[in-house]
Design an enzyme around this catalytic site. Structure first.
Site, PDB file in Angstrom:
ATOM      1  N   ASP A  56      -4.199 -12.880   4.386  1.00 37.54           N
ATOM      2  CA  ASP A  56      -5.577 -12.378   4.438  1.00 37.54           C
ATOM      3  C   ASP A  56      -6.039 -12.077   3.014  1.00 37.54           C
ATOM      4  O   ASP A  56      -5.612 -11.079   2.421  1.00 37.54           O
ATOM      5  CB  ASP A  56      -5.637 -11.093   5.281  1.00 37.54           C
ATOM      6  CG  ASP A  56      -7.055 -10.554   5.363  1.00 37.54           C
ATOM      7  OD1 ASP A  56      -7.841 -11.098   6.151  1.00 37.54           O
ATOM      8  OD2 ASP A  56      -7.381  -9.607   4.614  1.00 37.54           O
ATOM      9  N   TYR A  58     -10.790  -8.754  -3.885  1.00 38.72           N
ATOM     10  CA  TYR A  58      -9.482  -8.175  -4.216  1.00 38.72           C
ATOM     11  C   TYR A  58      -9.049  -8.571  -5.641  1.00 38.72           C
ATOM     12  O   TYR A  58      -8.090  -8.001  -6.166  1.00 38.72           O
ATOM     13  CB  TYR A  58      -8.406  -8.578  -3.192  1.00 38.72           C
ATOM     14  CG  TYR A  58      -8.725  -8.187  -1.747  1.00 38.72           C
ATOM     15  CD1 TYR A  58      -9.678  -7.212  -1.453  1.00 38.72           C
ATOM     16  CD2 TYR A  58      -8.079  -8.788  -0.675  1.00 38.72           C
ATOM     17  CE1 TYR A  58      -9.986  -6.874  -0.141  1.00 38.72           C
ATOM     18  CE2 TYR A  58      -8.374  -8.444   0.650  1.00 38.72           C
ATOM     19  CZ  TYR A  58      -9.335  -7.495   0.901  1.00 38.72           C
ATOM     20  OH  TYR A  58      -9.634  -7.153   2.203  1.00 38.72           O
ATOM     21  N   LYS A 111     -12.860 -14.135   2.011  1.00 35.43           N
ATOM     22  CA  LYS A 111     -14.086 -13.440   2.433  1.00 35.43           C
ATOM     23  C   LYS A 111     -15.136 -13.491   1.330  1.00 35.43           C
ATOM     24  O   LYS A 111     -14.806 -13.366   0.138  1.00 35.43           O
ATOM     25  CB  LYS A 111     -13.773 -11.962   2.752  1.00 35.43           C
ATOM     26  CG  LYS A 111     -12.557 -11.762   3.634  1.00 35.43           C
ATOM     27  CD  LYS A 111     -12.344 -10.310   4.037  1.00 35.43           C
ATOM     28  CE  LYS A 111     -10.984 -10.129   4.684  1.00 35.43           C
ATOM     29  NZ  LYS A 111      -9.897  -9.826   3.725  1.00 35.43           N
TER      30      LYS A 111
HETATM   31  N1  LIG Z   1     -12.044  -6.703   6.184  1.00 35.42           N
HETATM   32  C1  LIG Z   1     -12.005  -5.582   5.522  1.00 35.42           C
HETATM   33  O1  LIG Z   1     -13.035  -4.972   5.180  1.00 35.42           O
HETATM   34  C2  LIG Z   1     -10.686  -4.968   5.170  1.00 35.42           C
HETATM   35  C3  LIG Z   1     -10.629  -3.593   4.851  1.00 35.42           C
HETATM   36  C4  LIG Z   1      -9.380  -3.039   4.537  1.00 35.42           C
HETATM   37  C5  LIG Z   1      -8.246  -3.849   4.536  1.00 35.42           C
HETATM   38  N2  LIG Z   1      -8.327  -5.186   4.828  1.00 35.42           N
HETATM   39  C6  LIG Z   1      -7.137  -6.076   4.847  1.00 35.42           C
HETATM   40  O2  LIG Z   1      -6.123  -5.427   5.630  1.00 35.42           O
HETATM   41  C7  LIG Z   1      -4.936  -5.348   4.866  1.00 35.42           C
HETATM   42  C8  LIG Z   1      -4.065  -4.185   5.323  1.00 35.42           C
HETATM   43  O3  LIG Z   1      -4.761  -2.954   5.262  1.00 35.42           O
HETATM   44  P1  LIG Z   1      -4.401  -1.816   4.202  1.00 35.42           P
HETATM   45  O4  LIG Z   1      -3.866  -2.456   2.975  1.00 35.42           O
HETATM   46  O5  LIG Z   1      -5.618  -0.972   4.077  1.00 35.42           O
HETATM   47  O6  LIG Z   1      -3.349  -0.892   4.902  1.00 35.42           O
HETATM   48  P2  LIG Z   1      -2.058  -0.979   5.859  1.00 35.42           P
HETATM   49  O7  LIG Z   1      -1.600  -2.374   5.998  1.00 35.42           O
HETATM   50  O8  LIG Z   1      -2.368  -0.193   7.073  1.00 35.42           O
HETATM   51  O9  LIG Z   1      -1.015  -0.120   5.038  1.00 35.42           O
HETATM   52  C9  LIG Z   1      -0.392  -0.633   3.878  1.00 35.42           C
HETATM   53  C10 LIG Z   1       0.583   0.415   3.352  1.00 35.42           C
HETATM   54  O10 LIG Z   1       1.642   0.582   4.289  1.00 35.42           O
HETATM   55  C11 LIG Z   1       2.907   0.480   3.635  1.00 35.42           C
HETATM   56  N3  LIG Z   1       3.817  -0.237   4.544  1.00 35.42           N
HETATM   57  C12 LIG Z   1       3.643  -1.499   5.039  1.00 35.42           C
HETATM   58  N4  LIG Z   1       4.664  -1.825   5.854  1.00 35.42           N
HETATM   59  C13 LIG Z   1       5.504  -0.760   5.866  1.00 35.42           C
HETATM   60  C14 LIG Z   1       6.740  -0.514   6.511  1.00 35.42           C
HETATM   61  N5  LIG Z   1       7.308  -1.403   7.337  1.00 35.42           N
HETATM   62  N6  LIG Z   1       7.342   0.695   6.284  1.00 35.42           N
HETATM   63  C15 LIG Z   1       6.771   1.609   5.484  1.00 35.42           C
HETATM   64  N7  LIG Z   1       5.598   1.426   4.836  1.00 35.42           N
HETATM   65  C16 LIG Z   1       4.961   0.252   5.032  1.00 35.42           C
HETATM   66  C17 LIG Z   1       2.652  -0.311   2.370  1.00 35.42           C
HETATM   67  O11 LIG Z   1       3.508   0.121   1.334  1.00 35.42           O
HETATM   68  P3  LIG Z   1       4.556  -0.897   0.607  1.00 35.42           P
HETATM   69  O12 LIG Z   1       3.755  -1.888  -0.175  1.00 35.42           O
HETATM   70  O13 LIG Z   1       5.367   0.017  -0.229  1.00 35.42           O
HETATM   71  O14 LIG Z   1       5.353  -1.529   1.710  1.00 35.42           O
HETATM   72  C18 LIG Z   1       1.198   0.053   2.019  1.00 35.42           C
HETATM   73  O15 LIG Z   1       1.161   1.203   1.217  1.00 35.42           O
HETATM   74  C19 LIG Z   1      -5.447  -5.275   3.428  1.00 35.42           C
HETATM   75  O16 LIG Z   1      -4.428  -5.530   2.480  1.00 35.42           O
HETATM   76  C20 LIG Z   1      -6.531  -6.308   3.471  1.00 35.42           C
HETATM   77  O17 LIG Z   1      -5.989  -7.615   3.395  1.00 35.42           O
HETATM   78  C21 LIG Z   1      -9.538  -5.749   5.172  1.00 35.42           C
END
Ligand SMILES: NC(=O)c1ccc[n+]([C@@H]2O[C@H](COP(=O)([O-])OP(=O)(O)OC[C@H]3O[C@@H](n4cnc5c(N)ncnc54)[C@H](OP(=O)(O)O)[C@@H]3O)[C@@H](O)[C@H]2O)c1
Length: 354
Positions: free
Chosen positions: A67, A72, A100
């Site tokens: 994604d 980004y 996006k």
């Molecule tokens: N469309 C939109 O507007 C929009 C908005 C927000 C996000 N997004 C997309 O969604 C993706 C994911 O959302 P997000 O980055 O906000 O948050 P998330 O995936 O909910 O959380 C990521 C965090 O969780 C930790 N983590 C992941 N797997 C883990 C595990 N198995 N055990 C422990 N910790 C874990 C990661 O740390 P480590 O790196 O240390 O593992 C990171 O700090 C984004 O990267 C982006 O691509 C899209």
């Protein structure tokens, strides 16, 4: 600038998950979308080089879905990883690559050049999915704080959104993207888009995690033959400060999630990923940590949650939106709820702004 990472040649790791065993969702076109993807937003903290390395590492452990987004700021680095993955023998058709359109590129003349920039940066000749990132054409600077506002910010104006959408439809006709979709939408906005689109959105990307289940929108998306892609599936524990407020709850500390994690001997994050896939959305967890991204992928091929656990998680929804979008507000004295049409109508009424 020469991309720093990665430099080694591609191969599958001995502990990889067989990508053929990862479940998939089917878009209305019949295309198969891997049921988990890797997020690539570094939350203003993690460097593009680290994320490009994680994309490469994730493919080597079996990920096929990534994604991405222009905003980004790392697509040029991820492209280098994708190139090595493809050169390493992964067929292009096995990959599902999303990008996006950022908010400052909604103008008709800007859409195709912005898309072409992403395509070139990602070193691909087509994308699987291209989304309009937000339904507002409101720019904010990378790394800005929660009070930041664009002086020319606007509300959702459906006619303008459809002009942007028509350009996405043109990209499909040109063979440059296989599917187009929406992100950060609401039911009233989606109703209008579904009414007026010539090519309907194949996917809607939306915030989804146990404390923010958006059941009504989730069901609407499914009922209208779109695939829900769930962002921040773990509750985005490292999200930027502008996306934090005191009332936010923490999914991975919820007693129900923690209890299930203890039963399975996994991190609570893994339970969030399992719940997402079993419920029917595609989670796109971010991680640059091999143990974590591998654990998240394994989560979808082994040890499912029981029906009772799924039921228990359905009852811990806190309606806690984390990515509130304050920076996209368009006039004084608004609150972030104004972006999300909480009263069931598009806020504010369209005629006031047309
Ligand atoms: N469309 C939109 O507007 C929009 C908005 C927000 C996000 N997004 C997309 O969604 C993706 C994911 O959302 P997000 O980055 O906000 O948050 P998330 O995936 O909910 O959380 C990521 C965090 O969780 C930790 N983590 C992941 N797997 C883990 C595990 N198995 N055990 C422990 N910790 C874990 C990661 O740390 P480590 O790196 O240390 O593992 C990171 O700090 C984004 O990267 C982006 O691509 C899209």
């Amino acid at each position: 600038m020469t991309p720093l990472a990665p430099t080694q040649s591609f191969s599958h790791a001995p502990d990889a998950v067989d990508p053929g065993k990862v479940p998939y969702r089917i878009a209305y076109t019949g295309a198969k979308i891997p049921a988990i993807g890797l997020g690539t937003f570094g939350s203003d903290r993690i460097s593009g080089e680290q994320i490009a390395e994680a994309v490469f590492g994730a493919a080597s452990v079996g990920y096929r879905h990534f994604d991405c987004a222009a905003v980004y700021g790392n697509e040029h680095l991820i492209g280098h990883s994708l190139q090595r993955i493809l050169e390493g023998g992964v067929p292009r058709e096995e990959l599902w690559i999303t990008s996006k359109l950022w908010n400052d590129k909604h103008a008709e003349e800007d859409v195709i050049p912005a898309f072409e920039r992403s395509l070139k940066d990602l070193k691909l000749d087509y994308l699987d999915l291209y989304l309009i990132h937000w339904p507002f054409p409101n720019y904010h600077a990378p790394g800005c704080d929660v009070t930041s506002r664009s002086p020319d910010a606007k509300p959702y104006i459906h006619e303008n959104y459809m002009k942007t959408w028509r350009k996405l439809e043109e990209l499909v006709a040109m063979g440059l993207v296989r599917h187009i979709g929406t992100s950060n939408m609401t039911i009233p906005k989606l109703r209008l888009v579904l009414r007026d689109a010539r090519i309907k959105p194949a996917c809607n990307e939306m915030e989804l995690h146990p404390h923010f289940q958006q059941s009504e929108l989730f069901q609407f998306v499914i009922d209208n033959d779109m695939v829900p892609i769930g962002f921040s599936p773990i509750g985005s524990p490292a999200r930027p400060d502008r996306d934090r407020s005191e009332s936010d709850t923490v999914d991975i500390e919820d007693p129900v999630i923690v209890k299930i994690a203890q039963r399975l001997d996994v991190h609570p994050a893994v339970v969030c990923v399992k719940w997402a896939v079993q419920r029917g959305q595609i989670p796109i967890p971010f991680s640059v940590n091999r143990r974590n991204y591998l654990g998240n992928l394994r989560a979808v091929v082994a040890d499912p949650l029981t029906a009772e656990e799924m039921e228990e998680i359905s009852r811990i929804d806190r309606n806690c939106r984390l990515i509130k979008g304050d920076v996209f507000l368009w006039k004084e004295n608004q609150t972030w709820e104004d972006l999300w049409d909480v009263k069931g109508d598009i806020t504010p009424q369209l005629h006031l702004y047309e």
